[in-house]
Design an enzyme around this catalytic site. Structure first.
Site, PDB file in Angstrom:
ATOM      1  CE  LYS A 141      69.764 -36.731  18.036  1.00  0.00           C
ATOM      2  NZ  LYS A 141      71.103 -35.587  18.345  1.00  0.00           N
ATOM      3  CB  THR A 159      73.503 -16.480  22.746  1.00  0.00           C
ATOM      4  OG1 THR A 159      74.168 -16.483  22.004  1.00  0.00           O
ATOM      5  CG2 THR A 159      72.359 -15.651  21.013  1.00  0.00           C
ATOM      6  CD1 TRP A 215      65.777 -38.826  17.075  1.00  0.00           C
ATOM      7  CD2 TRP A 215      64.948 -36.854  16.994  1.00  0.00           C
ATOM      8  NE1 TRP A 215      66.357 -38.338  16.575  1.00  0.00           N
ATOM      9  CE2 TRP A 215      65.948 -36.866  15.949  1.00  0.00           C
ATOM     10  CE3 TRP A 215      63.790 -36.569  17.110  1.00  0.00           C
ATOM     11  CZ2 TRP A 215      65.758 -35.813  15.136  1.00  0.00           C
ATOM     12  CZ3 TRP A 215      64.364 -34.807  16.192  1.00  0.00           C
ATOM     13  CH2 TRP A 215      65.552 -35.361  14.983  1.00  0.00           C
ATOM     14  CD  GLU A 232      69.372 -16.829  19.162  1.00  0.00           C
ATOM     15  OE1 GLU A 232      68.483 -16.764  20.787  1.00  0.00           O
ATOM     16  OE2 GLU A 232      70.396 -17.393  18.988  1.00  0.00           O
TER      17      GLU A 232
HETATM   18  P1  AMP Z   1      68.304 -17.958  25.941  1.00  0.00           P
HETATM   19  O1  AMP Z   1      68.640 -17.325  24.577  1.00  0.00           O
HETATM   20  O2  AMP Z   1      68.902 -18.678  26.755  1.00  0.00           O
HETATM   21  O3  AMP Z   1      66.985 -17.443  26.603  1.00  0.00           O
HETATM   22  O4  AMP Z   1      67.430 -19.496  25.902  1.00  0.00           O
HETATM   23  C1  AMP Z   1      66.578 -20.087  24.996  1.00  0.00           C
HETATM   24  C2  AMP Z   1      65.919 -21.385  24.673  1.00  0.00           C
HETATM   25  O5  AMP Z   1      65.561 -21.260  25.527  1.00  0.00           O
HETATM   26  C3  AMP Z   1      65.009 -22.038  23.597  1.00  0.00           C
HETATM   27  O6  AMP Z   1      65.452 -21.930  22.338  1.00  0.00           O
HETATM   28  C4  AMP Z   1      64.741 -23.271  23.943  1.00  0.00           C
HETATM   29  O7  AMP Z   1      65.224 -24.449  23.974  1.00  0.00           O
HETATM   30  C5  AMP Z   1      64.689 -22.478  25.674  1.00  0.00           C
HETATM   31  N1  AMP Z   1      62.954 -22.338  26.301  1.00  0.00           N
HETATM   32  C6  AMP Z   1      62.555 -21.030  26.452  1.00  0.00           C
HETATM   33  N2  AMP Z   1      61.804 -20.812  26.951  1.00  0.00           N
HETATM   34  C7  AMP Z   1      61.179 -22.114  27.389  1.00  0.00           C
HETATM   35  C8  AMP Z   1      60.028 -23.514  27.663  1.00  0.00           C
HETATM   36  N3  AMP Z   1      59.236 -22.479  28.182  1.00  0.00           N
HETATM   37  N4  AMP Z   1      60.549 -24.515  27.641  1.00  0.00           N
HETATM   38  C9  AMP Z   1      61.348 -25.726  26.827  1.00  0.00           C
HETATM   39  N5  AMP Z   1      62.024 -24.765  26.466  1.00  0.00           N
HETATM   40  C10 AMP Z   1      62.511 -23.102  26.889  1.00  0.00           C
END
Ligand code: AMP
Length: 545
Positions: free
Chosen positions: A436, A180, A441, A327
């Site tokens: 917040k 991650t 929110w 994930e």
């Molecule tokens: P990663 O594991 O680095 O790909 O990041 C995942 C995170 O990216 C998610 O938990 C979201 O917070 C954000 N994310 C992914 N796709 C989107 C989307 N289309 N719009 C807003 N946030 C997104």
């Protein structure tokens, strides 16, 4: 009573066999570091992949061993994508945008045995050598010259024949891993199985998501080092789509040239890439023939609705918004318009395209607040929980209970969402990015989307800043397009017309750039840190991440 159907293992070799037998002549094009194009086919790439598989075995790679790649998007990386899992080893993609200390940590944590590195990335890897206990380092070079003590990829491949059976593997075997890119704590390893990868490829290809077929030519801008380029390399192999890889050249002009010249039909990347592309298209409308491009997949962070609208109205280009995570392999939801919306006016359709959409087949979503599961009313916010055939159930090396997973087997995403009665999900924020204010929110994502809707704004990020009276208040940082003047009153007026007064940031500040993460997302932790005393509270307990 048991069903009486075959228990056919779902594994990567199944995709390789299909691509070889049905789609052998479909093109694989890569841009080399020197900008020249390398042209190949599935037949050639998988032939070389078979030789690589044999070479890795000869080097002593055993089932379960981790074989890392540190590479841009190109045909050789695709060869590794098929070869490594198909001998039962685990493809571990390393993120080349990370600091060498982080790469060292991740490669050590994963116990990588062999590392396959692009020669152009050698200066980066060199800072990790000696610190990672890999047995072999293999270098992918275009000139046959590799650093002392390493193996030349081409020599390894040339030393084998392609007699490799592409035999099935037990479907629960680990196929790949990715860490991650979390901005809090240490990165965590997600381990994909052959089954999850194969099902994800199938899911990614479905019409709700990409509608992939052999009529497509796909250019993944999204890197092969981050969540397997959203599974596209495997999905393309399964459905016979040609693949065009940009190598290290990700600037708008290089990408636009490739999209036009190679007649790409589908492309994918994070919003910051597309914001740059939109600016380039606006600056020179009609310069590039993108008439073949049927969809641009956008995900990784929220796609601003003004960007989606801008592509459609000014350039006739269609954006498909996806949500996902490392994930979740990553595809979780897609903003595919329901039949009811097909007759809606364009403004309504655009509003839906800016949502993250509905769960992909074989994926389920729900939201939870302090009061329990949230109603699907489109307004109640809660943390998104997800489960499905390609969602992680545990992190690599984790022992003991982990509160990211619920007792009834769902993954807690850390994203704050609303879900409407049709199941359309809208990301309001990462839990740690929500503002917040006075117990209420405020969605930083909604404010950013609105600011980026202003014609003079290139990028905007909103963060929570400690405040004596309200606990936290929003603060906006805005990057103007080249040649445009920052006008706080105009931006404030825009927001006041769209949001309740208490949502509008107390400060809107100009900036030259917004810091980005290794995946090209806004690095809000850095902005929060930079501006944390702006409202006069030097908060000791300022949030991390
Ligand atoms: P990663 O594991 O680095 O790909 O990041 C995942 C995170 O990216 C998610 O938990 C979201 O917070 C954000 N994310 C992914 N796709 C989107 C989307 N289309 N719009 C807003 N946030 C997104």
């Amino acid at each position: 009573m048991h069903g009486l159907m075959m228990d056919m293992p779902l594994s990567i070799p199944l995709i390789a066999r299909r691509a070889l037998t049905l789609y052998g002549s479909r093109p694989i094009v890569s841009r080399r570091p020197d900008r020249s194009l390398h042209r190949s086919t599935y037949h050639e790439v998988l032939g070389r992949s078979a030789r690589l598989a044999r070479a890795l075995r000869r080097l002593g790679v055993k089932p379960g061993d981790r074989v890392a790649t540190l590479a841009w998007n190109h045909a050789r990386h695709l060869e590794a994508y098929f070869a490594i899992p198909s001998i039962g080893a685990v493809l571990h993609t390393l993120n080349l945008r990370l600091h060498p200390d982080d790469i060292t940590y991740i490669a050590t944590h994963a116990e990588d045995q062999v590392v396959v590195v692009d020669k152009v990335l050698w200066p980066l890897w060199e800072q990790c050598t000696g610190r990672v206990a890999a047995r072999h380092v293999v270098v992918m070079s275009d000139d046959g010259i590799v650093p002392p003590g390493t193996l030349d990829y081409e020599t390894l491949v040339a030393g084998e024949d392609d007699g490799f059976a592409w035999d099935d593997l037990p479907e629960q075997t680990a196929a790949a891993m990715c860490y991650t890119s979390g901005t809090t704590g240490r990165p965590k390893g997600v381990v994909y199985s052959h089954r999850s990868m194969t099902l994800h490829a199938l899911g990614a290809g479905m019409v709700h998501v990409t509608g992939l077929s052999e009529r497509d030519t796909v250019l993944p801008v999204v890197p092969m080092f981050h969540v397997n380029a959203w599974g596209l390399p495997y999905a393309c192999g399964m459905f016979g789509a040609a693949q065009v890889f940009p190598g290290p050249h990700l600037d708008p002009a290089s990408l636009l040239g490739l999209l036009a010249d190679e007649r790409v039909t589908l492309t994918a990347g994070v919003p910051t890439i597309w914001l740059g592309i939109l600016q380039a298209l606006d600056a020179e409308p009609g310069r590039y023939d993108l008439s073949r491009l049927r969809a641009m997949l956008v995900g990784g962070s929220a796609a601003p609705s003004a960007m989606i609208r801008g592509f459609r109205q000014r350039h006739g280009l269609h954006v498909l918004h996806l949500w996902g995570m490392t994930e979740t392999s990553p595809i979780g939801t897609a903003a595919f318009l329901s039949p009811a919306l097909l007759d809606a006016d364009e403004a309504t359709q655009d509003a839906y395209r800016a949502k993250q959409g509905r769960a992909a087949p074989l994926v389920e979503i729900r939201g939870r607040s302090a009061q329990g599961l949230i109603p699907w009313d489109g307004t109640t916010m809660g943390e998104l929980e997800v489960r499905g055939a390609w969602v992680a159930r545990q992190y690599y090396g984790a022992d003991g209970p982990d509160d990211r997973f619920t007792p009834d087997g769902w993954f807690r995403t850390g994203d704050i969402v609303t879900i409407d009665h049709e199941g359309n999900m809208t990301i309001q924020d990462r839990a740690k990015d929500l503002v917040k204010s006075g117990g209420e929110w405020i969605s930083s994502v909604a404010l950013e989307g609105a600011l980026m809707g202003h014609p003079d704004v290139a990028e905007a990020a909103v963060v929570a800043v400690p405040h004596a009276k309200w606990d936290e208040r929003p603060l906006a940082v805005v990057v103007m397009k080249p040649g445009r003047t920052f006008d706080e009153a105009a931006l404030r007026g825009l927001l006041e017309g769209m949001f309740a007064k208490w949502w509008v940031p107390d400060a809107i500040l100009p900036a030259d750039a917004i810091p980005k993460t290794s995946a090209g997302k806004f690095l809000k932790s850095a902005l929060r840190e930079q501006h944390r005393a702006h409202y006069g509270v030097a908060d000791e307990s300022a949030r991390g991440g």
